[in-house]
Design a protein around this motif. Structure first.
Motif, PDB file in Angstrom:
ATOM      1  N   MET A 223       0.828  -1.207   0.000  1.00  0.00           N
ATOM      2  CA  MET A 223       0.000   0.000   0.000  1.00  0.00           C
ATOM      3  C   MET A 223       0.861   1.256   0.000  1.00  0.00           C
ATOM      4  N   LYS A 224       1.989   1.228   0.724  1.00  0.00           N
ATOM      5  CA  LYS A 224       2.871   2.393   0.741  1.00  0.00           C
ATOM      6  C   LYS A 224       3.365   2.713  -0.656  1.00  0.00           C
ATOM      7  N   LYS A 225       3.718   1.672  -1.407  1.00  0.00           N
ATOM      8  CA  LYS A 225       4.177   1.901  -2.770  1.00  0.00           C
ATOM      9  C   LYS A 225       3.089   2.509  -3.617  1.00  0.00           C
ATOM     10  N   ASN A 226       1.866   2.022  -3.450  1.00  0.00           N
ATOM     11  CA  ASN A 226       0.744   2.571  -4.207  1.00  0.00           C
ATOM     12  C   ASN A 226       0.494   4.022  -3.840  1.00  0.00           C
ATOM     13  N   GLN A 227       0.603   4.352  -2.535  1.00  0.00           N
ATOM     14  CA  GLN A 227       0.327   5.705  -2.098  1.00  0.00           C
ATOM     15  C   GLN A 227       1.330   6.698  -2.682  1.00  0.00           C
ATOM     16  N   GLU A 228       2.555   6.247  -2.917  1.00  0.00           N
ATOM     17  CA  GLU A 228       3.560   7.136  -3.490  1.00  0.00           C
ATOM     18  C   GLU A 228       3.198   7.526  -4.914  1.00  0.00           C
ATOM     19  N   HIS A 229       2.549   6.613  -5.655  1.00  0.00           N
ATOM     20  CA  HIS A 229       2.218   6.869  -7.045  1.00  0.00           C
ATOM     21  C   HIS A 229       0.749   7.222  -7.256  1.00  0.00           C
ATOM     22  N   GLY A 230      -0.067   6.983  -6.247  1.00  0.00           N
ATOM     23  CA  GLY A 230      -1.492   7.259  -6.353  1.00  0.00           C
ATOM     24  C   GLY A 230      -2.320   6.008  -6.170  1.00  0.00           C
ATOM     25  N   LEU A 231      -3.519   6.184  -5.681  1.00  0.00           N
ATOM     26  CA  LEU A 231      -4.426   5.070  -5.432  1.00  0.00           C
ATOM     27  C   LEU A 231      -5.467   4.990  -6.542  1.00  0.00           C
ATOM     28  N   LEU A 232      -5.812   3.779  -6.931  1.00  0.00           N
ATOM     29  CA  LEU A 232      -6.875   3.573  -7.901  1.00  0.00           C
ATOM     30  C   LEU A 232      -8.225   3.715  -7.208  1.00  0.00           C
ATOM     31  N   VAL A 233      -9.255   3.977  -7.992  1.00  0.00           N
ATOM     32  CA  VAL A 233     -10.577   4.208  -7.415  1.00  0.00           C
ATOM     33  C   VAL A 233     -11.055   2.986  -6.629  1.00  0.00           C
ATOM     34  N   LYS A 234     -10.676   1.792  -7.067  1.00  0.00           N
ATOM     35  CA  LYS A 234     -11.070   0.583  -6.343  1.00  0.00           C
ATOM     36  C   LYS A 234     -10.465   0.579  -4.942  1.00  0.00           C
ATOM     37  N   GLU A 235      -9.203   1.017  -4.812  1.00  0.00           N
ATOM     38  CA  GLU A 235      -8.553   1.068  -3.501  1.00  0.00           C
ATOM     39  C   GLU A 235      -9.186   2.139  -2.616  1.00  0.00           C
ATOM     40  N   VAL A 236      -9.508   3.290  -3.213  1.00  0.00           N
ATOM     41  CA  VAL A 236     -10.177   4.354  -2.462  1.00  0.00           C
ATOM     42  C   VAL A 236     -11.537   3.868  -1.974  1.00  0.00           C
ATOM     43  N   SER A 237     -12.214   3.115  -2.807  1.00  0.00           N
ATOM     44  CA  SER A 237     -13.514   2.561  -2.431  1.00  0.00           C
ATOM     45  C   SER A 237     -13.388   1.643  -1.218  1.00  0.00           C
ATOM     46  N   GLN A 238     -12.358   0.821  -1.211  1.00  0.00           N
ATOM     47  CA  GLN A 238     -12.142  -0.095  -0.087  1.00  0.00           C
ATOM     48  C   GLN A 238     -11.815   0.661   1.198  1.00  0.00           C
ATOM     49  N   LEU A 239     -11.081   1.768   1.078  1.00  0.00           N
ATOM     50  CA  LEU A 239     -10.680   2.543   2.249  1.00  0.00           C
ATOM     51  C   LEU A 239     -11.826   3.366   2.826  1.00  0.00           C
ATOM     52  N   THR A 240     -12.698   3.874   1.951  1.00  0.00           N
ATOM     53  CA  THR A 240     -13.748   4.799   2.395  1.00  0.00           C
ATOM     54  C   THR A 240     -15.107   4.140   2.581  1.00  0.00           C
ATOM     55  N   GLY A 241     -15.309   2.996   1.938  1.00  0.00           N
ATOM     56  CA  GLY A 241     -16.619   2.362   1.974  1.00  0.00           C
ATOM     57  C   GLY A 241     -17.582   2.928   0.952  1.00  0.00           C
ATOM     58  N   LEU A 242     -17.122   3.888   0.134  1.00  0.00           N
ATOM     59  CA  LEU A 242     -17.945   4.462  -0.921  1.00  0.00           C
ATOM     60  C   LEU A 242     -17.765   3.667  -2.207  1.00  0.00           C
TER      61      LEU A 242
END
Length: 295
Positions: free
Chosen positions: A1-20
């Motif tokens: 996840m840290k590696k992804n955060q450095e380059h940006g998160l995909l909408v699917k990952e944001v969805s998992q983090l926020t519940g939206l």
């Protein structure tokens, strides 16, 4: 996840983090401008940790009972809000929401007819239709309803209101009020509610369809010569698409001085500071329209 955060998160990952849902995330991005993700070379949206934090803050505000409009205002003004108790939903609204969630158009129509006959038109609009539309908007914005549920239910409500307007008896000499959504405004129901309220005050009304062209609005004004024109901005989308829209509407009003121009709806609240009205009057309530007469 840290590696992804450095380059940006995909909408699917944001969805998992926020519940939206991804659909709600994109809608909040487009409709409210809450976040502005970058684009990868392959076209995918890339979100930051700050974007996730922003979405989570809005979610917390809504969980505390605030409407989307209130949550946006509080977030942008950095206020620390008090939880707002939510008004109880009537049995009529709960029953209609249940039918809408199941795509039951026939059931929706029957319940709408029963509520209208039970309450009468004025109370039906204020205690059933308006709270119902707020609940539908909240369900859709929170991701509890998908787009098909929102669309089918809204279309059934709109068609029911249109049918009431078509069967409304008025004297032939009743003054004419024209109602138009703005270009790129697809939400018709608030306009139909306003026009029905106007009819109860003795006005003959005509409604243009959703998202008319500016040229079509002016053509209708010139052909019909209404005493009053109501321009409906339920969302800020028309102004996002066309930053010069209000100035262009002012030009139309200038060319058609025999008609009084009014503009109203939630979509103007974030934009009214840019307005320098000359010919168009901002209507916060329907009384602003009814009480404004030419001297």
């Amino acid at each position: 996840m840290k590696k992804n955060q450095e380059h940006g998160l995909l909408v699917k990952e944001v969805s998992q983090l926020t519940g939206l849902s991804p659909q709600v995330i994109r809608k909040w991005e487009e409709r409210y401008g809450l976040i502005c993700p970058k684009r990868h070379m392959n076209g995918y949206r890339l979100y930051t940790c700050e974007d996730v934090a922003t979405l989570m803050k809005i979610c917390r505000l809504r969980d505390q009972g605030h409407s989307m409009k209130e949550a946006l205002h509080l977030f942008r003004s950095h206020q620390t809000p008090e939880p707002v108790p939510k008004m109880p939903v009537s049995e009529d609204v709960l029953a209609l929401l249940e039918k809408g969630s199941m795509y039951d158009e026939a059931g929706l129509l029957l319940l709408l007819k029963q509520a209208l006959h039970r309450h009468g038109l004025e109370k039906f609009l204020s205690t059933t239709i308006q709270p119902l539309m707020r609940e539908i908007g909240d369900l859709w914005a929170s991701g509890k309803w998908d787009e098909s549920q929102e669309t089918i239910t809204s279309l059934a409500i709109r068609d029911f209101l249109v049918q009431i307007r078509r069967n409304f008896d008025l004297v032939e000499e009743a003054p004419l009020m024209l109602g138009c959504c703005l270009p790129h405004e697809m939400h018709e129901i608030p306009l139909h509610i306003v026009l029905l309220q106007a009819m109860m005050h003795g006005w003959q009304t005509i409604a243009a369809g959703p998202s008319p062209k500016l040229s079509s609005i002016e053509d209708l004004v010139q052909r019909l010569e209404p005493q009053k024109l109501i321009l409906s901005a339920t969302t800020a989308t028309p102004f996002t698409h066309n930053p010069h829209l209000f100035e262009q509407l002012e030009d139309i009003a200038e060319r058609n001085p025999s008609t009084q121009f009014f503009i109203g709806g939630n979509g103007i609240f974030d934009h009214k500071i840019y307005f320098s009205p000359k010919k168009i009057q901002i209507a916060y309530t329907l009384e602003d329209v009814f009480n404004e007469n030419r001297g």
